[in-house]
Design an enzyme around this catalytic site. Sequence first.
Site, PDB file in Angstrom:
ATOM      1  N   TYR A 146       0.128   0.011  10.639  1.00  0.00           N
ATOM      2  CA  TYR A 146      -0.233  -0.354   9.270  1.00  0.00           C
ATOM      3  C   TYR A 146       0.928  -0.069   8.323  1.00  0.00           C
ATOM      4  O   TYR A 146       1.278  -0.903   7.474  1.00  0.00           O
ATOM      5  CB  TYR A 146      -1.469   0.434   8.837  1.00  0.00           C
ATOM      6  CG  TYR A 146      -1.930   0.129   7.428  1.00  0.00           C
ATOM      7  CD1 TYR A 146      -2.425  -1.130   7.091  1.00  0.00           C
ATOM      8  CD2 TYR A 146      -1.864   1.105   6.435  1.00  0.00           C
ATOM      9  CE1 TYR A 146      -2.846  -1.404   5.793  1.00  0.00           C
ATOM     10  CE2 TYR A 146      -2.293   0.838   5.144  1.00  0.00           C
ATOM     11  CZ  TYR A 146      -2.780  -0.420   4.827  1.00  0.00           C
ATOM     12  OH  TYR A 146      -3.189  -0.695   3.546  1.00  0.00           O
ATOM     13  N   SER A 202       0.838  -1.190   0.000  1.00  0.00           N
ATOM     14  CA  SER A 202       0.000   0.000   0.000  1.00  0.00           C
ATOM     15  C   SER A 202       0.875   1.243   0.000  1.00  0.00           C
ATOM     16  O   SER A 202       2.031   1.216   0.456  1.00  0.00           O
ATOM     17  CB  SER A 202      -0.890   0.010   1.246  1.00  0.00           C
ATOM     18  OG  SER A 202      -1.530   1.260   1.417  1.00  0.00           O
TER      19      SER A 202
END
Length: 319
Positions: A182, A156
Amino acid sequence: MSSKFGATSTTDEVLSGIDLTGKRILVTGASAGLGVETCRALVARGGAVVGAARDLGKAEKATAGVRAAVTTGSFELVELDLASLASVRACADRLVAEGKPLDIVIANAGVMAPPFGHTADGFELQFGTNHLGHFVLVNRIAGLIRDGGRLVTVSSAGHRFADVDLDDPNFEHTEYDRWVAYGRSKTANILFAVAFDRLHKVRGVRAAAVHPGGIRTEFHRHMSETDEAVMIAAINAANAAAGLPPFQYKSIAQGAATSVSAAAVPDGDAVGGRYCEGCHGAEAQEGEGLRGGVRPYALDAERAEALWAKSEALVAETF
């Protein structure tokens, strides 16, 4: 990767004319969103796809359209809970026992920005699920990947939030921040691809990490409307400062396009050891915010080897 495809290309567009008959493909996270679309696009081109999911009942319902798209290939499901190394090892053992070679592995499953928690083995939930679960699974089945095969790890732009922390991967000594966690896990996805590529390219197996783009799926279930608005505002501010257009969500078919493109592109050198976005290899880029490009630390070969060694120590298994 072909220059005629970009950020708005869909899975069907990038796979147009590609025949995957005879190719066996493993896709994790086959119960929702990108995973389901990835499976559908691959079976529609003749692939024999194995979808891995934690909840097989949910996955059976979610993949009805995948089964309907089967042409010359096939589709099956296997149980896999990436937050449990016992489940990961059981899944890998089953695949190895079957002995059927794999041509492509797409490590698609993951979690994003949940409250602080741990996997069944005591690892911080995002690092343990997004990275360590896939690290063990892929390495245990690496021998099944045919020479010339491909590994795609779904990362990501969120990797720009944080580099991995090899001294405190489980937030035992630092305050938990779900976006930092994350970011660490998504950086780990890229570094794993870098290290795997270096280890296996001698036999033509290449590995790439991809950024699917912003897509509304259940991956966002831990985000409130306020969280989403704040994040998009930050992205737009960074984009404006860089002279880029405002953020726009992609469709699921557009989001999965980079994964299937990196998996099926014939030239392994075009993707091997790289981070791809918008169906292209991305260039290293500094700067704040979630703009395009990849942070240099995520492609650092020494960092990749250090993460590999740390991961082996954490899971008590050497590959």
